[in-house]
Design a protein around this motif. Structure first.
Motif, PDB file in Angstrom:
ATOM      1  N   PHE A 154      -7.436   2.574  -6.336  1.00 20.08           N
ATOM      2  CA  PHE A 154      -7.205   3.815  -5.602  1.00 20.08           C
ATOM      3  C   PHE A 154      -8.129   3.901  -4.393  1.00 20.08           C
ATOM      4  N   LEU A 155      -9.406   3.512  -4.567  1.00 21.48           N
ATOM      5  CA  LEU A 155     -10.363   3.526  -3.458  1.00 21.48           C
ATOM      6  C   LEU A 155      -9.884   2.640  -2.324  1.00 21.48           C
ATOM      7  N   LEU A 156      -9.480   1.422  -2.643  1.00 17.63           N
ATOM      8  CA  LEU A 156      -9.075   0.484  -1.600  1.00 17.63           C
ATOM      9  C   LEU A 156      -7.790   0.928  -0.911  1.00 17.63           C
ATOM     10  N   HIS A 157      -6.863   1.480  -1.686  1.00 14.96           N
ATOM     11  CA  HIS A 157      -5.642   1.998  -1.061  1.00 14.96           C
ATOM     12  C   HIS A 157      -5.969   3.106  -0.069  1.00 14.96           C
ATOM     13  N   LYS A 160      -7.389   3.283   7.577  1.00  9.67           N
ATOM     14  CA  LYS A 160      -7.575   2.350   8.688  1.00  9.67           C
ATOM     15  C   LYS A 160      -6.252   1.947   9.332  1.00  9.67           C
ATOM     16  N   GLY A 161      -5.151   2.580   8.912  1.00 12.11           N
ATOM     17  CA  GLY A 161      -3.897   2.369   9.611  1.00 12.11           C
ATOM     18  C   GLY A 161      -2.889   1.478   8.921  1.00 12.11           C
ATOM     19  N   VAL A 162      -3.182   1.007   7.704  1.00 13.28           N
ATOM     20  CA  VAL A 162      -2.221   0.183   6.976  1.00 13.28           C
ATOM     21  C   VAL A 162      -1.349   1.119   6.144  1.00 13.28           C
ATOM     22  N   PHE A 163      -0.253   1.587   6.702  1.00 16.26           N
ATOM     23  CA  PHE A 163       0.560   2.613   6.067  1.00 16.26           C
ATOM     24  C   PHE A 163       1.607   2.030   5.112  1.00 16.26           C
ATOM     25  N   GLU A 164       1.984   0.802   5.317  1.00 13.77           N
ATOM     26  CA  GLU A 164       2.981   0.178   4.450  1.00 13.77           C
ATOM     27  C   GLU A 164       2.359  -0.149   3.096  1.00 13.77           C
ATOM     28  N   GLU A 165       2.946   0.411   2.031  1.00 17.97           N
ATOM     29  CA  GLU A 165       2.346   0.258   0.705  1.00 17.97           C
ATOM     30  C   GLU A 165       2.290  -1.199   0.257  1.00 17.97           C
ATOM     31  N   SER A 166       3.289  -1.983   0.590  1.00 15.84           N
ATOM     32  CA  SER A 166       3.286  -3.389   0.187  1.00 15.84           C
ATOM     33  C   SER A 166       2.155  -4.157   0.868  1.00 15.84           C
ATOM     34  N   GLN A 167       1.884  -3.809   2.116  1.00 17.06           N
ATOM     35  CA  GLN A 167       0.777  -4.458   2.825  1.00 17.06           C
ATOM     36  C   GLN A 167      -0.559  -4.068   2.209  1.00 17.06           C
ATOM     37  N   GLY A 223      -9.506  -5.161  15.303  1.00 17.28           N
ATOM     38  CA  GLY A 223      -8.248  -4.557  14.915  1.00 17.28           C
ATOM     39  C   GLY A 223      -7.882  -4.944  13.492  1.00 17.28           C
ATOM     40  N   LEU A 224      -6.869  -4.284  12.959  1.00 20.97           N
ATOM     41  CA  LEU A 224      -6.496  -4.533  11.571  1.00 20.97           C
ATOM     42  C   LEU A 224      -5.195  -5.313  11.437  1.00 20.97           C
ATOM     43  N   ALA A 225      -4.533  -5.566  12.535  1.00 25.34           N
ATOM     44  CA  ALA A 225      -3.240  -6.228  12.432  1.00 25.34           C
ATOM     45  C   ALA A 225      -3.367  -7.592  11.765  1.00 25.34           C
TER      46      ALA A 225
END
Length: 352
Positions: A53-56, A62-69, A98-100
Motif C-alpha cells: 500500500f505504501l509503495l502504491h 509521483k505520477g504513475v497512475f496506471e495500476e498495472s505499471q 523523470g519517472l517515465a
C-alpha cells in the motif's frame, strides 16, 4: 386532474406520473453495479500489505497512475527477502529525474534497479520512523526528497538522538514531529541535549528548526543579513528559491514574536533589518517591492504576461489589488503606497 392555483392563474400539475416511478427504479438498478465495483475496489486495496500500500501510494503521487505499471514497480521491489532489500551500491533516484523510465521495467536495467532502490528505501524509512500512516510518509518524502538519498546510518543516528533527548527530558511524540517536519532528519547542526529548555526545543522542532539557541540563532541572523543585501528586504519565505532552512527559521521567529516569547534583544536585531513579523504583511510588502523595482526599470506599473513568468505572477497580484480596492477591503495605507508609485487603478484585471 387536481390542479393548484397560484397567483396569476398559473396552473401546475403536481401528480406523480408512473413513468417517474419507473425512472427512479431504473436509476437505482443502474447504480447497483457501480456500488458493487466500488466495494470490490475497496476490498482489493484492503488485501494489500502495508508495504504494498505504501509503495502504491508513493508511485501514484509521483505520477504513475496506471495500476498495472505501479504493480510492476511494487512487485519488482518486493521480490527480495526482507533482510536483503535495497541492493548495495545501487544509486537512488535523483531529485530531478523523470519517472517515465521506470514504467518499462526490463530485465535488470538501470532504471529498474533505481526504482527498486527507491521503493526499498521507503520501506526502510517506514521501519525506522515507525510511521504507520502511508500517506504521512509519502508526504514526508515529497517534501524532502533527500530522505531517499541520504545515508541511512546518518538518518538512523539523527532519529536516535532526537529520541534520546526527548526521553531524558520527559518524553514527547517525536514521530509526529518528524512526520510534520522531516527536515529535522537532514540538518547537520548538532542536536541540543536534554538539559536545555524542553519547551523551547519543542517549539523549534515543530517549525523544523533543530535548535534556536544562541549560536544557531546568530548564524541564521547573519544569513538574513546576506539575504537583505541580495534582495533589498528581509521578507524571507515569499520568494521562489528562498533557502528552506532560513524560511523555517523566519517562520519560527514570527510565531515566537506573536506569542510574546521573543526576547527584546532578538526582536530589536530583526527590526534593524526591517524584518516583518506579520506573515501576510511581509508577503504583500515583498510583492510591492518587486513592483517598485519594475516601475523603476520600465517607468510604469503594468507588467506584461508575455515577458516572463514572474511578470505574470505580478500581473495577477496587481489584479488582486484592484479587486480589493473596488470591494473596499484594500487597506488605506496600501492604496496610498500604490497610488504614489503610479499604480494604474483602471488597468485590465486578469482575474476578473
Amino acid at each position: 386532474m387536481h390542479k393548484t392555483k397560484l397567483p396569476g392563474e398559473l396552473a401546475l400539475d403536481f401528480r406523480v406520473r408512473p413513468a417517474s416511478r419507473i425512472d427512479f427504479r431504473t436509476q437505482r438498478q443502474r447504480a447497483k453495479p457501480r456500488c458493487k465495483a466500488a466495494h470490490t475496489s475497496s476490498s482489493s486495496q484492503a488485501q494489500l500489505s502495508s508495504e504494498e500500500f505504501l509503495l502504491h501510494q508513493f508511485w501514484k503521487a509521483k505520477g504513475v497512475f496506471e495500476e498495472s505499471q505501479r504493480s510492476s514497480l511494487v512487485n519488482s521491489a518486493l521480490k527480495y527477502p526482507a533482510g536483503s532489500r535495497a541492493p548495495g551500491g545501487m544509486p537512488l533516484l535523483p531529485e530531478d529525474s523523470g519517472l517515465a523510465n521506470f514504467w518499462n521495467l526490463t530485465n535488470g536495467d538501470a532504471s529498474s534497479l533505481q526504482a527498486e532502490a527507491v521503493s526499498n528505501r521507503l520501506i526502510q524509512l517506514q521501519t525506522l520512523l515507525h510511521i504507520a500512516d502511508a500517506h504521512a510518509l509519502v508526504w514526508m518524502v515529497l517534501r524532502e526528497p533527500r530522505l531517499l538519498t541520504e545515508d541511512l546510518l546518518d538518518l538512523t543516528s539523527r532519529i536516535l538522538q532526537l529520541r534520546l533527548v526527548t526521553e531524558e527530558a520527559g518524553g514527547m511524540d517525536i514521530t509526529t514531529i518528524v512526520a510534520a517536519q522531516p527536515a529535522l532528519l537532514l540538518q547537520d547542526s548538532p542536536l541540543p541535549d536534554a538539559q536545555g529548555n524542553l519547551a523551547e526545543q519543542l517549539e523549534a522542532w515543530q517549525h523544523g528548526v533543530v535548535s534556536d539557541a544562541d549560536p544557531g540563532w546568530d548564524a541564521r541572523l547573519g544569513e538574513l543579513r546576506s539575504y537583505v543585501q541580495r534582495h533589498g528586504d528581509a521578507h524571507v519565505g515569499f520568494r521562489d528559491g528562498d533557502p528552506a532552512h532560513l524560511v523555517r527559521w523566519a517562520a519560527k521567529q514570527r510565531h515566537t514574536f506573536c506569542a510574546n516569547r521573543l526576547s527584546p534583544s532578538r526582536a530589536m536585531q530583526l527590526l534593524e533589518l526591517q524584518f516583518e513579523f506579520g506573515a501576510e504583511v511581509a508577503e504583500w510588502q515583498r510583492w510591492f517591492n518587486q513592483l517598485a523595482a519594475f516601475q523603476s526599470e520600465h517607468g510604469h506599473c503594468n507588467p506584461s504576461p508575455l515577458v516572463s513568468s514572474d511578470d505574470m505572477l505580478m500581473l495577477n497580484w496587481c489584479s488582486v489589488q484592484r479587486i480589493a480596492r473596488r470591494a473596499h477591503v484594500l487597506l488605506p495605507d496600501r492604496e496610498e503606497m500604490l497610488t504614489v508609485l503610479g499604480f494604474d487603478w483602471t488597468g485590465a484585471d486578469a482575474l476578473s
